[in-house]
Motif scaffolding. Structure first.
Motif, PDB file in Angstrom:
ATOM      1  N   ILE A  22       0.703  -1.274  -0.465  1.00 26.16           N
ATOM      2  CA  ILE A  22      -0.245  -0.182   0.094  1.00 26.16           C
ATOM      3  C   ILE A  22       1.042   1.376   0.228  1.00 26.16           C
ATOM      4  O   ILE A  22       1.910   1.646   1.051  1.00 26.16           O
ATOM      5  N   ASP A  35      -1.272  -2.499  -4.360  1.00 27.12           N
ATOM      6  CA  ASP A  35      -2.422  -2.411  -3.892  1.00 27.12           C
ATOM      7  C   ASP A  35      -3.728  -1.704  -3.885  1.00 27.12           C
ATOM      8  O   ASP A  35      -4.856  -1.595  -4.482  1.00 27.12           O
ATOM      9  N   GLY A  36      -3.114  -0.587  -3.349  1.00 30.85           N
ATOM     10  CA  GLY A  36      -3.964   0.781  -2.952  1.00 30.85           C
ATOM     11  C   GLY A  36      -2.649   0.981  -3.102  1.00 30.85           C
ATOM     12  O   GLY A  36      -1.649   1.309  -2.363  1.00 30.85           O
ATOM     13  N   HIS A  37      -3.449   2.925  -2.971  1.00 29.01           N
ATOM     14  CA  HIS A  37      -2.637   4.307  -2.810  1.00 29.01           C
ATOM     15  C   HIS A  37      -3.802   4.934  -1.535  1.00 29.01           C
ATOM     16  O   HIS A  37      -4.174   5.289  -2.135  1.00 29.01           O
ATOM     17  N   LEU A  38      -2.910   5.452  -0.497  1.00 28.63           N
ATOM     18  CA  LEU A  38      -3.199   6.106   0.323  1.00 28.63           C
ATOM     19  C   LEU A  38      -2.735   7.162   0.223  1.00 28.63           C
ATOM     20  O   LEU A  38      -1.356   7.884   0.273  1.00 28.63           O
ATOM     21  N   THR A  60     -10.027   4.808   7.744  1.00 32.13           N
ATOM     22  CA  THR A  60      -9.989   4.593   6.197  1.00 32.13           C
ATOM     23  C   THR A  60      -8.156   3.335   6.564  1.00 32.13           C
ATOM     24  O   THR A  60      -8.581   2.668   5.343  1.00 32.13           O
ATOM     25  N   LEU A  61      -6.723   3.872   6.727  1.00 36.71           N
ATOM     26  CA  LEU A  61      -6.253   2.991   7.235  1.00 36.71           C
ATOM     27  C   LEU A  61      -5.988   1.138   7.530  1.00 36.71           C
ATOM     28  O   LEU A  61      -5.922   0.528   6.539  1.00 36.71           O
ATOM     29  N   SER A  72      -8.942  -0.605   7.227  1.00 39.92           N
ATOM     30  CA  SER A  72      -9.567  -0.833   6.901  1.00 39.92           C
ATOM     31  C   SER A  72      -9.155  -1.233   5.250  1.00 39.92           C
ATOM     32  O   SER A  72      -9.601  -2.585   4.832  1.00 39.92           O
ATOM     33  N   THR A  73      -8.314   0.027   4.516  1.00 36.19           N
ATOM     34  CA  THR A  73      -7.779  -1.172   3.440  1.00 36.19           C
ATOM     35  C   THR A  73      -7.029  -1.554   4.065  1.00 36.19           C
ATOM     36  O   THR A  73      -6.602  -2.762   3.056  1.00 36.19           O
ATOM     37  N   LEU A  74      -6.293  -1.475   4.970  1.00 34.30           N
ATOM     38  CA  LEU A  74      -5.074  -3.173   5.585  1.00 34.30           C
ATOM     39  C   LEU A  74      -5.761  -4.284   5.402  1.00 34.30           C
ATOM     40  O   LEU A  74      -5.236  -4.954   4.748  1.00 34.30           O
ATOM     41  N   THR A  82      -8.653  -5.321   4.638  1.00 39.97           N
ATOM     42  CA  THR A  82      -9.204  -5.780   2.940  1.00 39.97           C
ATOM     43  C   THR A  82      -8.359  -6.151   1.955  1.00 39.97           C
ATOM     44  O   THR A  82      -8.370  -7.503   1.148  1.00 39.97           O
ATOM     45  N   LEU A  83      -6.968  -5.516   1.984  1.00 42.36           N
ATOM     46  CA  LEU A  83      -5.944  -5.715   0.580  1.00 42.36           C
ATOM     47  C   LEU A  83      -5.134  -6.818   1.352  1.00 42.36           C
ATOM     48  O   LEU A  83      -5.296  -7.743   0.704  1.00 42.36           O
TER      49      LEU A  83
END
Length: 121
Positions: free
Chosen positions: A72, A92-95, A103-104, A106-108, A110-111
């Motif tokens: 990420i 996989d993601g871009h924050l 949000t961090l 949740s993204t972490l 999920t990925l």
């Protein structure tokens, strides 16, 4: 992250919520630690010294074990071109900093789950 205070603060928050963390402040150290530890996920700044985050991501993805890791981008760079480059490098993601902690996480979560699911198929 090359910003030591930001890296330490984020690592502390993640530890409080039960995550194991490690910190690297430049690209070569990040590559060494990722290969040594083989973490579930890496939060990676794009603007790292010596080897930038895009190149770190590409090099990790070249390894046989590199697709097991959720990568990420966590960066101050958030223009459309930055997002395109991070996707092309294999993130996989871009924050974009500053990121909301919920949000961090949740993204972490999920990925990491998506990468683990991909490993089983």
């Amino acid at each position: 992250d090359d910003n030591r205070d930001a890296a330490t603060s984020l690592a502390t928050l993640l530890q409080i919520t039960g995550h194991e963390t490690f910190i690297a402040h430049d690209g070569p150290t990040a590559l060494e630690e990722i290969e040594r530890l083989r973490p579930d996920a890496v939060l990676l700044d794009i603007g790292l010294p010596r080897v930038n985050g895009y190149e770190v991501c590409r090099r990790v993805r070249e390894k046989s074990w590199g697709n097991d890791i959720a990568l990420i981008a966590l960066t101050g760079w958030g223009q459309d071109e930055d997002l395109r480059k991070s996707s092309a490098a294999g993130f996989d993601g871009h924050l974009v900093k500053p990121v909301d902690y919920a949000t961090l996480i949740s993204t972490l979560d999920t990925l990491v789950a998506a990468r683990k699911g991909a490993m089983r198929t």
